[in-house]
Motif scaffolding. Structure first.
Motif, PDB file in Angstrom:
ATOM      1  N   TRP A 235       0.815  -2.023  -0.021  1.00  7.61           N
ATOM      2  CA  TRP A 235       0.012   0.129  -0.251  1.00  7.61           C
ATOM      3  C   TRP A 235       0.844   1.511   0.159  1.00  7.61           C
ATOM      4  O   TRP A 235       0.151   2.656  -0.740  1.00  7.61           O
ATOM      5  N   ALA A 236       2.008   1.405   0.762  1.00  7.62           N
ATOM      6  CA  ALA A 236       2.457   2.663   0.814  1.00  7.62           C
ATOM      7  C   ALA A 236       3.754   2.631  -0.482  1.00  7.62           C
ATOM      8  O   ALA A 236       4.513   4.509  -0.655  1.00  7.62           O
ATOM      9  N   ASN A 237       4.168   1.472  -1.141  1.00  6.43           N
ATOM     10  CA  ASN A 237       4.703   2.102  -2.461  1.00  6.43           C
ATOM     11  C   ASN A 237       3.701   2.271  -3.639  1.00  6.43           C
ATOM     12  O   ASN A 237       2.645   1.686  -3.903  1.00  6.43           O
ATOM     13  N   GLY A 238       4.876   3.396  -4.495  1.00  4.01           N
ATOM     14  CA  GLY A 238       3.963   3.702  -5.964  1.00  4.01           C
ATOM     15  C   GLY A 238       2.662   5.191  -5.079  1.00  4.01           C
ATOM     16  O   GLY A 238       1.652   5.492  -5.934  1.00  4.01           O
ATOM     17  N   SER A 239       2.595   5.645  -4.075  1.00  2.67           N
ATOM     18  CA  SER A 239       1.759   6.823  -3.655  1.00  2.67           C
ATOM     19  C   SER A 239       2.778   7.532  -2.960  1.00  2.67           C
ATOM     20  O   SER A 239       3.590   7.579  -2.410  1.00  2.67           O
ATOM     21  N   ASN A 240       1.729   8.921  -3.735  1.00  7.95           N
ATOM     22  CA  ASN A 240       3.141  10.337  -2.411  1.00  7.95           C
ATOM     23  C   ASN A 240       2.774  10.267  -1.302  1.00  7.95           C
ATOM     24  O   ASN A 240       3.705  10.854  -0.691  1.00  7.95           O
ATOM     25  N   PHE A 241       2.089  10.169  -0.326  1.00  6.67           N
ATOM     26  CA  PHE A 241       2.589   9.091   1.336  1.00  6.67           C
ATOM     27  C   PHE A 241       2.712   8.232   1.489  1.00  6.67           C
ATOM     28  O   PHE A 241       3.227   8.894   2.426  1.00  6.67           O
ATOM     29  N   GLY A 242       3.261   7.886   0.385  1.00  8.53           N
ATOM     30  CA  GLY A 242       4.094   6.353   1.212  1.00  8.53           C
ATOM     31  C   GLY A 242       5.909   7.174  -0.031  1.00  8.53           C
ATOM     32  O   GLY A 242       6.455   7.505   0.218  1.00  8.53           O
ATOM     33  N   TYR A 243       6.022   5.607  -0.935  1.00  5.61           N
ATOM     34  CA  TYR A 243       7.242   6.177  -1.228  1.00  5.61           C
ATOM     35  C   TYR A 243       7.027   5.642  -2.692  1.00  5.61           C
ATOM     36  O   TYR A 243       6.435   5.091  -3.647  1.00  5.61           O
ATOM     37  N   PRO A 244       7.176   7.348  -3.529  1.00  2.00           N
ATOM     38  CA  PRO A 244       6.546   7.496  -5.007  1.00  2.00           C
ATOM     39  C   PRO A 244       7.124   6.841  -6.102  1.00  2.00           C
ATOM     40  O   PRO A 244       8.655   6.190  -5.832  1.00  2.00           O
ATOM     41  N   ALA A 245       6.541   6.398  -7.158  1.00  2.00           N
ATOM     42  CA  ALA A 245       6.970   5.036  -7.692  1.00  2.00           C
ATOM     43  C   ALA A 245       8.534   5.859  -8.979  1.00  2.00           C
ATOM     44  O   ALA A 245      10.030   5.432  -8.983  1.00  2.00           O
ATOM     45  N   GLY A 246       8.002   7.268  -8.977  1.00  2.00           N
ATOM     46  CA  GLY A 246       9.112   7.977  -9.306  1.00  2.00           C
ATOM     47  C   GLY A 246       8.866   9.225  -8.811  1.00  2.00           C
ATOM     48  O   GLY A 246       8.306  10.356  -9.355  1.00  2.00           O
ATOM     49  N   VAL A 247       9.623   9.350  -8.619  1.00  2.00           N
ATOM     50  CA  VAL A 247      10.409  11.180  -7.334  1.00  2.00           C
ATOM     51  C   VAL A 247      10.450  12.171  -8.368  1.00  2.00           C
ATOM     52  O   VAL A 247       9.706  13.182  -7.842  1.00  2.00           O
ATOM     53  N   ARG A 248      11.159  12.819  -9.218  1.00  8.02           N
ATOM     54  CA  ARG A 248      11.967  13.575 -10.091  1.00  8.02           C
ATOM     55  C   ARG A 248      11.724  13.587 -10.638  1.00  8.02           C
ATOM     56  O   ARG A 248      11.552  14.194 -11.773  1.00  8.02           O
ATOM     57  N   ILE A 249      11.468  12.095 -11.654  1.00  7.13           N
ATOM     58  CA  ILE A 249      11.295  12.323 -13.327  1.00  7.13           C
ATOM     59  C   ILE A 249       9.985  11.343 -13.630  1.00  7.13           C
ATOM     60  O   ILE A 249      10.318  10.019 -12.963  1.00  7.13           O
ATOM     61  N   ALA A 250       9.034  11.693 -14.575  1.00  6.51           N
ATOM     62  CA  ALA A 250       8.483  10.405 -15.133  1.00  6.51           C
ATOM     63  C   ALA A 250       9.723   9.767 -15.649  1.00  6.51           C
ATOM     64  O   ALA A 250      10.171   9.709 -17.008  1.00  6.51           O
ATOM     65  N   VAL A 251       9.858   7.973 -15.631  1.00  4.44           N
ATOM     66  CA  VAL A 251      10.652   7.554 -16.915  1.00  4.44           C
ATOM     67  C   VAL A 251       9.371   5.672 -16.389  1.00  4.44           C
ATOM     68  O   VAL A 251       8.791   5.331 -16.098  1.00  4.44           O
ATOM     69  N   PRO A 252      10.299   5.036 -17.547  1.00  7.52           N
ATOM     70  CA  PRO A 252       9.912   4.068 -17.848  1.00  7.52           C
ATOM     71  C   PRO A 252       9.894   3.076 -16.773  1.00  7.52           C
ATOM     72  O   PRO A 252      11.211   2.551 -16.399  1.00  7.52           O
ATOM     73  N   MET A 253       9.284   2.029 -16.274  1.00  5.78           N
ATOM     74  CA  MET A 253       8.919   1.511 -15.484  1.00  5.78           C
ATOM     75  C   MET A 253       9.162   0.083 -15.654  1.00  5.78           C
ATOM     76  O   MET A 253       8.225  -0.468 -16.577  1.00  5.78           O
ATOM     77  N   SER A 254       9.776  -0.980 -15.368  1.00  3.60           N
ATOM     78  CA  SER A 254       9.755  -2.653 -15.295  1.00  3.60           C
ATOM     79  C   SER A 254       8.605  -2.914 -14.606  1.00  3.60           C
ATOM     80  O   SER A 254       8.992  -3.321 -13.759  1.00  3.60           O
ATOM     81  N   GLY A 255       8.447  -3.631 -14.719  1.00  2.00           N
ATOM     82  CA  GLY A 255       8.109  -5.392 -13.640  1.00  2.00           C
ATOM     83  C   GLY A 255       8.863  -5.395 -12.522  1.00  2.00           C
ATOM     84  O   GLY A 255       7.932  -6.361 -11.181  1.00  2.00           O
ATOM     85  N   GLU A 256      10.175  -5.329 -12.423  1.00  2.00           N
ATOM     86  CA  GLU A 256      10.773  -5.651 -11.487  1.00  2.00           C
ATOM     87  C   GLU A 256      11.046  -5.042 -10.048  1.00  2.00           C
ATOM     88  O   GLU A 256      10.343  -3.814 -10.044  1.00  2.00           O
ATOM     89  N   HIS A 257      11.048  -5.545  -8.598  1.00  2.40           N
ATOM     90  CA  HIS A 257      11.375  -4.872  -7.377  1.00  2.40           C
ATOM     91  C   HIS A 257      12.322  -4.733  -6.943  1.00  2.40           C
ATOM     92  O   HIS A 257      13.343  -5.296  -7.494  1.00  2.40           O
TER      93      HIS A 257
END
Length: 456
Positions: A235-257
């Motif tokens: 729940w905390a990952n990939g959200s602005n209240f937790g850990y944003p997925a792309g913090v400073r720039i929008a980048v292509p994301m893989s399916g890896e963690h």
């Protein structure tokens, strides 16, 4: 209010006590202790050791982790990787920068016969010092024992159950400790070790002072639990209240963690890893030396780990999780251009992310240096003494041939009211709720068995 306390020697006094609420609380304090104390004992011992993980590892594995400081320049990272691969053929997947001038470099190599191994190299002369299985140090063993990881997912679920019942243990313990006209056992210990009142008072006074630490460690340990922790992490990952997925720039994301490519904190395990640019076909990768030089220019603290890409879409990931949260950082570089794709630090996390990181860092004894370690060490020692005093007190109190379960309240409505409060906690922590149902069933069976024996 009744002056009835656990410290009384007479079992019949407990039976005839007018305090039904006290009986109900005492009964569930007993059950909580029965379930939790063995685990708390293990967690306290392993946790106390893990507080000093760096100090202990550097002594136990000094031949691998420590080197003589030299005035000569250190070898390039690629040369150290080559030396490691010459001694242990395979694929290099991670390079860990020496944390200080007297530390060795660590290269993680994926081998055909041994799986992942950690190879230690003298950064000055490039000499290979030896190897261990990846995460094979003595303190990684202690950590896995602490988290019950060795015993599978079912055993790890006990972390959540233990944490929930530990909070119940503290809450009911404070109620039982609360002064009721007794002259001792509040802040002082009466009697001698031969007497049960000594162990009762020791348990009560210790519980008062260490109870807050137990609650804190239980709550901050919940993130590692199998059900609740996994859901909060997701729940905390990939959200602005937790850990944003792309913090400073929008980048292509893989399916890896992150958990699959780098050593990371619990809270970033589910964070997605970006991928290198797709428009770099035909371009040569920048190489490990250039990636490390870039991480140095970006100011990552010494001791950071660099994950080496193994395919064309992979990235160089530099990550460091020092004691000082403000210096925690994760940087992903495009392996062809060397451009930072994501540069994430503690300052970029949302409120929930910051709170989780702070609590985990304090739980591990890192955030406030030696003071953090010593305070939690004292708490762990107190928890061990708490468990020992509980065992001795129970042994001295229990009637011969009986488990010594505290009596049921005569007014069952009081008991049902307490259960209603416990159910609320069970809803918040599902595994705790499930264990509560199991304990209720066992308690019902125990009561019916005792009644049948009396009739017979």
């Amino acid at each position: 209010m009744s002056d009835f306390t656990i410290g009384r020697d007479s079992a019949s006094a407990a039976v005839h006590s007018p305090s039904d609420l006290y009986r109900a609380v005492w009964r569930w304090h007993f059950y909580a202790g029965l379930l939790v104390l063995p685990f708390l004992l293990s967690l306290a011992v392993t946790g106390a050791l893990y507080l000093f993980k760096d100090e202990i590892d550097n002594v136990v594995h000094a031949d691998l982790k420590r080197v003589a400081v030299s005035e000569q320049a250190t070898r390039p990272p690629s040369a150290m990787v080559e030396a490691a691969l010459a001694a242990y053929p395979g694929t290099a997947i991670k390079f860990t920068d020496p944390v200080d001038p007297g530390a060795s470099a660590e290269i993680t190599v994926n081998t055909a016969d041994k799986g992942n191994i950690a190879v230690y190299v003298d950064p000055y002369g490039g000499k290979v010092l030896g190897s261990l299985p990846d995460r094979g140090t003595v303190m990684w063993t202690i950590r896995y024992l602490h988290s019950l990881k060795y015993f599978g997912s079912f055993a790890r679920a006990m972390i959540e159950i233990t944490a929930g019942w530990a909070i119940l243990l503290v809450g009911t313990g404070i109620y039982l400790w609360w002064p009721r006209k007794q002259t001792g056992g509040v802040l002082s210990v009466r009697g001698t070790p031969r007497k049960r009142v000594f162990w009762r008072d020791t348990h009560a006074v210790l519980g008062l002072f260490v109870g807050g630490f137990i609650v804190f460690l239980a709550v901050t340990g919940m993130p590692w639990s199998g059900v609740w922790g996994a859901k909060v992490n997701e729940w905390a990952n990939g959200s602005n209240f937790g850990y944003p997925a792309g913090v400073r720039i929008a980048v292509p994301m893989s399916g890896e963690h992150m958990e699959h490519v780098a050593k990371t904190t619990w809270s970033l395990e589910q964070a997605q890893v970006p991928q290198s640019s797709g428009d770099s076909e035909g371009a040569a990768p920048i190489g490990l030396d250039e990636a490390v030089a870039t991480f140095d220019r970006l100011g990552l603290q010494r001791g950071y780990a660099v994950n080496i890409p193994t395919d064309a879409m992979g990235v160089y990931t530099g990550s460091v999780y020092p004691d000082d949260l403000s210096k925690q950082r994760v940087v992903h570089l495009d392996q062809f251009t060397g451009k930072p794709l994501i540069d994430m630090s503690y300052a970029d996390y949302g409120p929930l992310g910051k709170a989780l990181e702070w609590s985990v860092n304090v739980h591990m004894g890192q955030q406030y240096g030696l003071a953090n370690q010593l305070v939690l060490l004292a708490a762990c020692v107190a928890i061990v003494l708490l468990a020992v005093s509980a065992g001795v007190m129970w042994w001295k109190r229990r009637p011969a041939g009986s488990l010594g379960v505290p009596p049921m309240p005569s007014d069952k409505r009081v008991f049902r009211g307490l259960i209603a409060i416990l159910v609320i906690g069970g809803i918040i922590f599902p595994l705790v709720g499930l264990s509560l149902v199991v304990m209720l069933v066992l308690d019902w069976i125990y009561v019916r068995t005792r009644r049948r024996r009396r009739v017979a």
